[in-house]
Each structure stands twice: as C-alpha cells, then as structure tokens.
Scaffold this motif. Structure first.
Motif, PDB file in Angstrom:
ATOM      1  N   UNK A   1       0.827  -1.201   0.000  1.00 14.61           N
ATOM      2  CA  UNK A   1       0.000   0.000   0.000  1.00 14.61           C
ATOM      3  C   UNK A   1       0.871   1.263   0.000  1.00 14.61           C
ATOM      4  N   UNK A   2       1.938   1.242   0.820  1.00  8.96           N
ATOM      5  CA  UNK A   2       2.824   2.397   0.879  1.00  8.96           C
ATOM      6  C   UNK A   2       3.514   2.608  -0.462  1.00  8.96           C
ATOM      7  N   UNK A   3       3.969   1.509  -1.085  1.00 12.95           N
ATOM      8  CA  UNK A   3       4.647   1.624  -2.377  1.00 12.95           C
ATOM      9  C   UNK A   3       3.699   2.161  -3.443  1.00 12.95           C
ATOM     10  N   UNK A   4       2.449   1.697  -3.434  1.00  9.32           N
ATOM     11  CA  UNK A   4       1.465   2.190  -4.400  1.00  9.32           C
ATOM     12  C   UNK A   4       1.221   3.685  -4.206  1.00  9.32           C
ATOM     13  N   UNK A   5       1.136   4.112  -2.938  1.00 12.06           N
ATOM     14  CA  UNK A   5       0.903   5.523  -2.658  1.00 12.06           C
ATOM     15  C   UNK A   5       2.082   6.363  -3.150  1.00 12.06           C
ATOM     16  N   UNK A   6       3.295   5.925  -2.855  1.00 11.09           N
ATOM     17  CA  UNK A   6       4.483   6.667  -3.282  1.00 11.09           C
ATOM     18  C   UNK A   6       4.581   6.734  -4.801  1.00 11.09           C
ATOM     19  N   UNK A   7       4.231   5.638  -5.457  1.00 10.46           N
ATOM     20  CA  UNK A   7       4.289   5.612  -6.918  1.00 10.46           C
ATOM     21  C   UNK A   7       3.270   6.580  -7.513  1.00 10.46           C
ATOM     22  N   UNK A   8       2.090   6.662  -6.893  1.00 13.77           N
ATOM     23  CA  UNK A   8       1.057   7.579  -7.384  1.00 13.77           C
ATOM     24  C   UNK A   8       1.493   9.036  -7.202  1.00 13.77           C
ATOM     25  N   UNK A   9       2.131   9.347  -6.064  1.00 13.81           N
ATOM     26  CA  UNK A   9       2.622  10.717  -5.843  1.00 13.81           C
ATOM     27  C   UNK A   9       3.756  11.029  -6.811  1.00 13.81           C
ATOM     28  N   UNK A  10       4.603  10.042  -7.083  1.00 15.43           N
ATOM     29  CA  UNK A  10       5.701  10.220  -8.049  1.00 15.43           C
ATOM     30  C   UNK A  10       5.139  10.574  -9.421  1.00 15.43           C
ATOM     31  N   UNK A  11       4.087   9.858  -9.849  1.00 11.92           N
ATOM     32  CA  UNK A  11       3.443  10.180 -11.124  1.00 11.92           C
ATOM     33  C   UNK A  11       2.829  11.581 -11.089  1.00 11.92           C
ATOM     34  N   UNK A  12       2.252  11.931  -9.950  1.00 12.37           N
ATOM     35  CA  UNK A  12       1.652  13.253  -9.825  1.00 12.37           C
ATOM     36  C   UNK A  12       2.665  14.374  -9.927  1.00 12.37           C
ATOM     37  N   UNK A  13       3.845  14.189  -9.348  1.00 10.50           N
ATOM     38  CA  UNK A  13       4.884  15.215  -9.433  1.00 10.50           C
ATOM     39  C   UNK A  13       5.369  15.386 -10.868  1.00 10.50           C
ATOM     40  N   UNK A  14       5.407  14.290 -11.634  1.00  3.68           N
ATOM     41  CA  UNK A  14       5.780  14.412 -13.042  1.00  3.68           C
ATOM     42  C   UNK A  14       4.709  15.185 -13.819  1.00  3.68           C
ATOM     43  N   UNK A  15       3.450  14.856 -13.549  1.00  7.00           N
ATOM     44  CA  UNK A  15       2.364  15.554 -14.251  1.00  7.00           C
ATOM     45  C   UNK A  15       2.351  17.044 -13.931  1.00  7.00           C
ATOM     46  N   UNK A  16       2.723  17.403 -12.708  1.00 10.85           N
ATOM     47  CA  UNK A  16       2.666  18.812 -12.306  1.00 10.85           C
ATOM     48  C   UNK A  16       3.672  19.664 -13.070  1.00 10.85           C
TER      49      UNK A  16
ATOM     50  N   UNK B   1     -12.949  21.183 -15.527  1.00  9.43           N
ATOM     51  CA  UNK B   1     -12.910  19.777 -15.143  1.00  9.43           C
ATOM     52  C   UNK B   1     -12.964  19.648 -13.620  1.00  9.43           C
ATOM     53  N   UNK B   2     -13.243  18.429 -13.163  1.00  5.60           N
ATOM     54  CA  UNK B   2     -13.234  18.163 -11.724  1.00  5.60           C
ATOM     55  C   UNK B   2     -12.562  16.825 -11.463  1.00  5.60           C
ATOM     56  N   UNK B   3     -12.199  16.605 -10.213  1.00  8.91           N
ATOM     57  CA  UNK B   3     -11.591  15.339  -9.814  1.00  8.91           C
ATOM     58  C   UNK B   3     -11.794  15.162  -8.314  1.00  8.91           C
ATOM     59  N   UNK B   4     -11.584  13.958  -7.842  1.00 12.88           N
ATOM     60  CA  UNK B   4     -11.606  13.717  -6.400  1.00 12.88           C
ATOM     61  C   UNK B   4     -10.337  14.279  -5.771  1.00 12.88           C
ATOM     62  N   UNK B   5     -10.439  14.668  -4.500  1.00 14.51           N
ATOM     63  CA  UNK B   5      -9.283  15.138  -3.738  1.00 14.51           C
ATOM     64  C   UNK B   5      -9.168  14.312  -2.465  1.00 14.51           C
ATOM     65  N   UNK B   6      -7.948  13.909  -2.160  1.00 14.50           N
ATOM     66  CA  UNK B   6      -7.708  13.056  -0.998  1.00 14.50           C
ATOM     67  C   UNK B   6      -6.907  13.821   0.047  1.00 14.50           C
ATOM     68  N   UNK B   7      -7.442  13.866   1.268  1.00 18.97           N
ATOM     69  CA  UNK B   7      -6.755  14.469   2.399  1.00 18.97           C
ATOM     70  C   UNK B   7      -6.101  13.363   3.219  1.00 18.97           C
ATOM     71  N   UNK B   8      -4.826  13.515   3.533  1.00 18.66           N
ATOM     72  CA  UNK B   8      -4.084  12.522   4.313  1.00 18.66           C
ATOM     73  C   UNK B   8      -3.451  13.240   5.500  1.00 18.66           C
TER      74      UNK B   8
ATOM     75  N   UNK C   1      -2.927   9.128 -10.632  1.00 18.94           N
ATOM     76  CA  UNK C   1      -1.802   9.851 -10.041  1.00 18.94           C
ATOM     77  C   UNK C   1      -2.312  10.763  -8.928  1.00 18.94           C
ATOM     78  N   UNK C   2      -1.435  11.069  -7.975  1.00 20.43           N
ATOM     79  CA  UNK C   2      -1.760  11.961  -6.860  1.00 20.43           C
ATOM     80  C   UNK C   2      -0.871  13.195  -6.949  1.00 20.43           C
ATOM     81  N   UNK C   3      -1.467  14.345  -7.249  1.00 16.00           N
ATOM     82  CA  UNK C   3      -0.719  15.595  -7.342  1.00 16.00           C
ATOM     83  C   UNK C   3      -0.887  16.354  -6.023  1.00 16.00           C
ATOM     84  N   UNK C   4       0.200  16.619  -5.292  1.00 15.24           N
ATOM     85  CA  UNK C   4       0.081  17.378  -4.030  1.00 15.24           C
ATOM     86  C   UNK C   4      -0.448  18.781  -4.298  1.00 15.24           C
ATOM     87  N   UNK C   5      -1.438  19.197  -3.517  1.00 12.78           N
ATOM     88  CA  UNK C   5      -2.043  20.514  -3.690  1.00 12.78           C
ATOM     89  C   UNK C   5      -1.300  21.566  -2.872  1.00 12.78           C
ATOM     90  N   UNK C   6      -1.306  22.773  -3.391  1.00 12.53           N
ATOM     91  CA  UNK C   6      -0.703  23.889  -2.671  1.00 12.53           C
ATOM     92  C   UNK C   6      -1.598  24.315  -1.513  1.00 12.53           C
TER      93      UNK C   6
END
Length: 755
Positions: free
Chosen positions: A1-16, A124-131, A85-90
C-alpha cells in the motif's frame, strides 16, 4: 500500500511539470533526492509519504492537468491513468491548536487548513484526498471539510443501521496505514478552495522525567504557493494543563512559541507569523513537572446530563519522579515468541533483533528464559537462567538458530509453560512477555484460566505483558490478558516500527519501582470502580494513569500504597482536584472505550456493548459497535428578495459513505490458521516477474507524461535504461520475424503466386 501511494505521488509530481503558474513562473524545483526527470531516487522514496497534513488531486485523465487561471497550451496527452496519479495541492492557510492534559497523558490536536486545486482546469473536476499523519497512538476525533456549497463531516452512527442518514457502499477513506488518516472528497472543480478542520488525539511521550508532544508538521516545498500571490500566515496555539500544583519547567520547543498567560496549572502559548515557506520541521514541545520522588494526584469531574453514566469520573496519575535511589525490582523474565508461519520475513527478523537487545539489557541478578511456539514448543533452557555474559551470548545464538517461521499458533500451551517456569523465581518479580501476530479460538478460555492461576499465586503473581503484531491478532484479547496480568499492552501495525516499539514496551514493563498498588476509598465512597481489571505497577520509564467512576464524595487527600524493591511499604499522597478546564469525559473517552470493549468481548455482555456504542456516538470516536461515515450536505444560499415567492425545495435525504479501517476488529482466526502474512501488508520477497516489472517500470513511467508525437517518442527512447532498451529491441526483432513468417506463409500457401 505504501509503495502504491508513493508511486502515485511520483506520477503526480511528473504531471505537475505541465503547469504554468501565474506570471509565467516555473513549477517548484525538485528537492534533493530527485533525479533530472523529477522522480525521486530510491534513497529518497520514503519522503513521498506525508510527514504533514496533505491534500492530493486524484487524477485519472492527464489532459485535465492545467493551471485553472492561465492555460499552458501543452501538447495533448492521450490515455488514462490507472491507478490514478496523486498531485500534491498547494496550501494557502494553516493553523495548529494543541491542548495537552498531562494528568491524562493525552493531547487533543486540531488542524485548520486551506488548500486549492491549482493543478486542474476550471472546466474539469476530480476527487481530492486528504491525508493526515497522526502522532503517537493517534485516534481520529472528527473532520469537517467545505468545498464551495458542499460540506462534509464525519459522523458516527449505530452499526445496526438505526440511522437517519442513507449509507451508500462507496468508500470515502479511513486509515491508509498505521497513524495515517485519509479522506476522499468527490468532484472538486479546478481552482476551488478546500477548507478543512481535522481533530485527533494522541499520547504524550515521556522520557527521563519530561513530557513531550510530537506532531508531524514537515511540509514539502511543492505545497508552497507563489509568495507574490499569497501571504502565508502560520499560527500555532498550545495549551498545557499540568494537573498538578508543582512547578512546571519548559524544556524545549521546535517553533518560537511565546508564553501569553499562566493561570494556575494552565499555560497558554502562541506562535503567529508571516512566513516565506511552510514549516519544514515537526512541531515538538517538551516540559517537566518537578518531583524529587514518586508523586501524583487525582482529577475529578462531576457527571453531566449528556454523560452515559451518572457516576462522577476520576483520573489518578502517579509520576515516577527523579529519585535515583529508587531501585528497580529484580526480575525473572520469560519471553514467549510466536514463530508460526505467518511471522516469516521482516516480522520475525525484527522481533528477533528486539528480543536480542532486550536480553542484553537484563542486569546481573536477573533471570530469564525464552520460549518459542507454533504447533510445537521450544525452550532455550529447561529452567530459568541467571543473567551473565555467557548465558546472554548463548541465548542470542539460540535465537539465531530457532527463530524460524513455520507451523500454526497455540498460545495456551506456552503460557502454561511460562507460569510453571516462574513458580520459583528466587525472590525476583516474575514477568511474562508475550509477542504474537495471530488469533486462536480459545482466547476467552485463556483469559479465564490465567486469571484463576494468577489469583491463586497471591500478590506477587507473574506480570503478563502482551504485544500484538499486525491486524490479524485479537488486540482486545491481548489488552485484556495484560490487564488481568497487571502488565502492559502495545502493538505494531507496520514492520518498520516493530523493533523500536517492542524495546519501548519491554523497558516500560520491566522497570518496576513500586508494585502491588492499592487505593483504599471504601470509607469515603459508596462505589469506586476502575476501568482496568487491576492497577498496574509503577514503572521508572513511564507514569501510571488509572481512570474510572465513583459515587459519593472524595476527601481532599487520598493515599496510594505499594511495595518497593526491598519489600518495604510506601505511601503516596494524592491531592484531589475538582477540575473544570479539562473535559475528562472527552479526554478519557478513547481509553475507557478500549477497556470496556475488551470487557464486553470477554464477557459477551450486550449491555457493555451498548455502553461503548453510546460513548462512541456521543464523542464521535470510532468503535467496534458503531460505524463512521462521511456525511455530505449542500448549503444552498437563499436570496432574501426571492424568499416567500418560490416554493421551498424539499430537503434532500442526507447520504453518507463509510470510512474503513478505523477500528481493529476482534482478530482473524481463519487467516491465522492459514498462516497469511498480509496483516502487515506484503512481506514476501518479490518474484522474478515483479523484479522485471520494477526494472522496466523505472523508465516506462517516464513515458507516461509525454505525448505521442515523433519528437516526444525520440525523447522517450533516449531516457530508456539499458535493460528496457534490450527488451524493446528483442520485442521488435520478434515482431519482425513473425511478420516475415506470415508473408512467407502467404506466398507459399495460396497468396496468388505460382508454386
């Protein structure tokens, strides 16, 4: 689960990297540890797990990634992302409020934050995840989120379905991993602000006479908005209620707090400043209460109309003090370690390292033995061994050979063996330390049998401390067994924390300075009930806290009595304080619910279950007999000019989505029987196909954020590593061979030519 989360954030940082911020500014530069493509190095991968409250955009369509205000006109991206992907929000605003109650060793934390969806076009819209990473033994108390006209808040309902809200099957969050709470907010439009207020409780830490609170508060650089557009104001409020009239000494703080007021035992601190970047260090604060010897007090609160019990509530705390002359009891220790098949891999290695260190910390004059169990029983020695250099070395060597994960789980047999070994402890305090990751069917019978045996052994009976590994063991059984045995309970829910937590648990339970605590209040009260089965001993490593209910009037002073290591008696004066500043019913609710749940499980008492459910709903704390949901409401603004002219709309039936993973459950016997290891996540070694996938995935992932034009294809090929290039050449060769073979077959077998 941790690896999947990190991989999703990694993809998000590339997209940003596709974003063009207002003013044409470039996206934030990657922090140390990232490669030239914006991906984290292997050594820095752990930094992608949140170390502060974070919000992420859950992106499935990369074409939607764009600045909501200034279009970037980037090349179109085809395809969809699965998993997203998970893009960190400002983050635009943050405020932290911390209320510490030393008399209960608990801190209540409130986070108020504001994020904005800066990475999605407004169409557009998307889901947002708070952690939210919580501190030591963190437990969520509630969350409120507002996005536009929609409001979301956590709500505790009856598990039987007697709730006015409609619960749908879709999940909206829960526990990502141990101490990480997550919440998913659906359909947030690009450019919208997310206002969140999240509350949780956590334990105060204690070390060498100092109380401290440690809250994850390290924000990565990429959540900082541009300073020219947004003024970042950081605010931290801290309240400390020591609960004692003794002098409180401030020891240290991570942020520049200023003391505002001091009212009796209550201190107020404040930090408020405009900052260039959000905090890059955890919030920590430590203080000590001067005490030359064992001391304590009693906090009392009258029952209220909203209380589930009409009896008054009390909390007794006993501090070990700084008297170096107080000697720790000599001890006779038996370690009981689960070596069943489910312990294979990291769990059994970490347990072996922790037990080896614990054996090394035993002092001369102590006795010890080690028992491992699965389907069979194996002992280091047939009797208790006296601690010395040779026996310690032999024990560590024996563990290296015999800590092998195989077979099933049987807890009663090793407990009986340990009690027999401790029948003659030569004047030392007998102690059993049980470590297991599984559940068994006869757990209630084990509790009743052990309770009978300990009662027959008198006052200096063996202390039993329990430690649970993962989610498959019955933590309420382990908590009840430790309560019956006047010991300590602890647990680890991820493999990385096993070794440290076991050592902390062992040091706390094995450092007894006062044993057999008793408090005589029969002369003053009609009824006096403590939440735990028996009052534990006082440890030199951690204060003792005991809560409960009583009916009647307590005197101004109570006395706690016990025995020191030389078996002389000690009497400790406890001043009774009627308090109003600390809401004891709320502060102690989680602790009381856990103990009551263990009692309800053992006795199978429906009234106790209903009592826990009522406390859960009343305080908004998850329990085994309730369900926590995310309730959505729509706040519609009514124009005063139109009010009365149009018919009021019929209010929509409130709907809610459940939050998962907030409770422990009562163990998983089938999973234990089958020796499943996923109570910790995947702890097995990767096979060859997984290793191949990871080797290729490093460069293939970098292709995901490129378009499909010729130039981008050439750039992607230039980024490939050697292994991926070899695989690609072999695939092309194989395809070309198949193409030639097909052409030859067509010519030879009727493609229209002559034979």
């Amino acid at each position: 689960m941790e690896e999947d989360f990190e991989r999703a954030v990694e993809d998000g940082l590339r997209l940003s990297k596709r974003l063009v911020l207002p003013g044409g500014a470039a996206p934030p530069r990657p922090h140390a540890g990232m490669d030239r493509y914006g991906a984290p190095d292997a050594a820095a991968a752990s930094s992608l797990l949140p170390v502060a409250p974070m919000a992420y955009a859950v992106v499935t369509d990369p074409a939607a990634v764009d600045s909501p205000d200034v279009p970037s006109y980037q090349p179109h991206v085809y395809g969809r992302l699965s998993p997203p992907a998970l893009i960190p929000l400002q983050m635009r605003e943050v405020e932290l409020r911390v209320d510490c109650a030393a008399g209960c060793a608990t801190a209540e934390v409130t986070l108020v934050a504001r994020w904005w969806l800066h990475c999605l076009t407004r169409s557009r819209d998307c889901d947002c995840r708070l952690v939210v990473p919580m501190g030591e033994e963190g437990s969520i108390l509630g969350a409120e989120v507002t996005v536009g006209k929609k409001s979301y808040n956590t709500h505790v309902v009856d598990v039987d379905g007697n709730s006015p809200v409609k619960i749908v099957k879709t999940e909206s969050g829960g526990i990502l991993k141990s101490q990480f709470f997550q919440l998913t907010i659906p359909q947030v439009v690009g450019g919208e602000d997310i206002f969140a207020t999240i509350r949780w409780s956590q334990k105060l830490l204690y070390d060498n006479g100092q109380f401290s609170v440690d809250i994850p508060f390290r924000f990565p650089h990429y959540v900082n908005p541009l300073p020219k557009l947004f003024t970042k104001k950081e605010k931290i409020q801290l309240t400390v209620n020591s609960g004692v009239s003794k002098e409180v000494l401030l020891q240290g703080t991570s942020h520049p707090l200023k003391e505002k007021t001091r009212q009796g035992e209550k201190l107020f601190f404040l930090h408020e400043a405009v900052v260039e970047n959000w905090s890059i260090k955890d919030f920590t604060f430590s203080y000590s209460v001067y005490s030359g010897d064992v001391s304590g007090g009693v906090l009392v609160q009258r029952s209220t109309l909203r209380d589930y019990d009409d009896r008054d509530i009390f909390s007794i705390f006993l501090l070990p003090g700084n008297n170096q002359k107080r000697k720790i009891f000599r001890k006779a220790v038996v370690f009981i370690v689960d070596t069943s098949g489910s312990m294979q891999g990291k769990p059994i290695e970490n347990v072996k390292n922790a037990i080896s260190t614990a054996v090394s910390e035993l002092e001369e004059g102590d006795y010890f033995n080690i028992v491992t169990f699965n389907d069979e029983l194996h002992s280091f020695s047939s009797c208790l061994e006296k601690v010395n250099g040779k026996t310690t070395e032999n024990a560590i060597n024996w563990m290296n050979l015999n800590f092998v994960a195989q077979g099933g789980t049987d807890i009663m047999h090793p407990l009986t063996e340990a009690l027999a070994l401790l029948s003659n402890s030569d004047g030392a305090l007998p102690q059993i330390f049980l470590v297991t990751d599984g559940s068994v069917e006869d757990e209630r019978n084990i509790c009743r049998t052990v309770k009978t045996q300990l009662t027959n052994k008198g006052s200096i009976s063996p202390r039993i401390s329990t430690f649970g590994l993962g989610s498959y063991c019955n933590h309420y059984f382990l908590r009840m067994l430790a309560s019956i045995g006047k010991g300590h309970y602890d647990a680890a829910f991820d493999t990385g924390s096993i070794e440290g937590r076991i050592l902390q648990w062992f040091q706390k339970a094995s450092s007894t300075i006062v044993a057999d605590i008793s408090i005589d209040v029969t002369k003053h009260t009609q009824e006096f009930e403590v939440d735990c089965e028996y009052i534990p001993d006082i440890s030199a490593k951690y204060p003792l806290f005991v809560s409960g209910r009583f009916r009647g009037e307590l005197p101004e002073t109570l006395y706690a009595e016990g025995y020191l290591s030389d078996m002389s008696k000690i009497s400790i004066e406890l001043k009774v304080q009627h308090i109003k500043d600390i809401p004891l019913d709320k502060v102690l609710a989680k602790q009381q619910m856990d103990l009551l749940t263990a009692k309800a499980w053992l006795s199978e008492n429906k009234q106790l279950e209903q009592m826990v459910a009522k406390m859960s709903i009343q305080n908004g704390i998850p329990s085994e007999y309730t369900r926590t949901v995310l309730l959505q409401t729509i706040m519609e603004k009514i124009d005063p000019a139109q009010q009365g002219k149009r018919k009021p709309k019929k209010p929509e039936e409130p709907s809610a989505t459940p939050l998962q993973g907030l409770t422990l459950g009562f163990g998983n016997v089938p999973a234990t029987t089958e020796n499943l290891t996923s109570g910790f996540g995947d702890t097995r070694a990767p096979d060859k196909f997984e290793m191949f996938g990871k080797a290729v995935g490093g460069c293939c992932g970098r292709v995901a954020d490129s378009c499909c034009c010729c130039m981008c294809f050439i750039n992607c090929c230039s980024k490939m590593n050697d292994r991926c290039a070899i695989v690609l050449v072999q695939m092309c060769a194989a395809l070309s061979f198949l193409g030639c073979f097909e052409c030859c077959s067509e010519l030879c077998c009727g493609g229209g030519g002559s034979d």
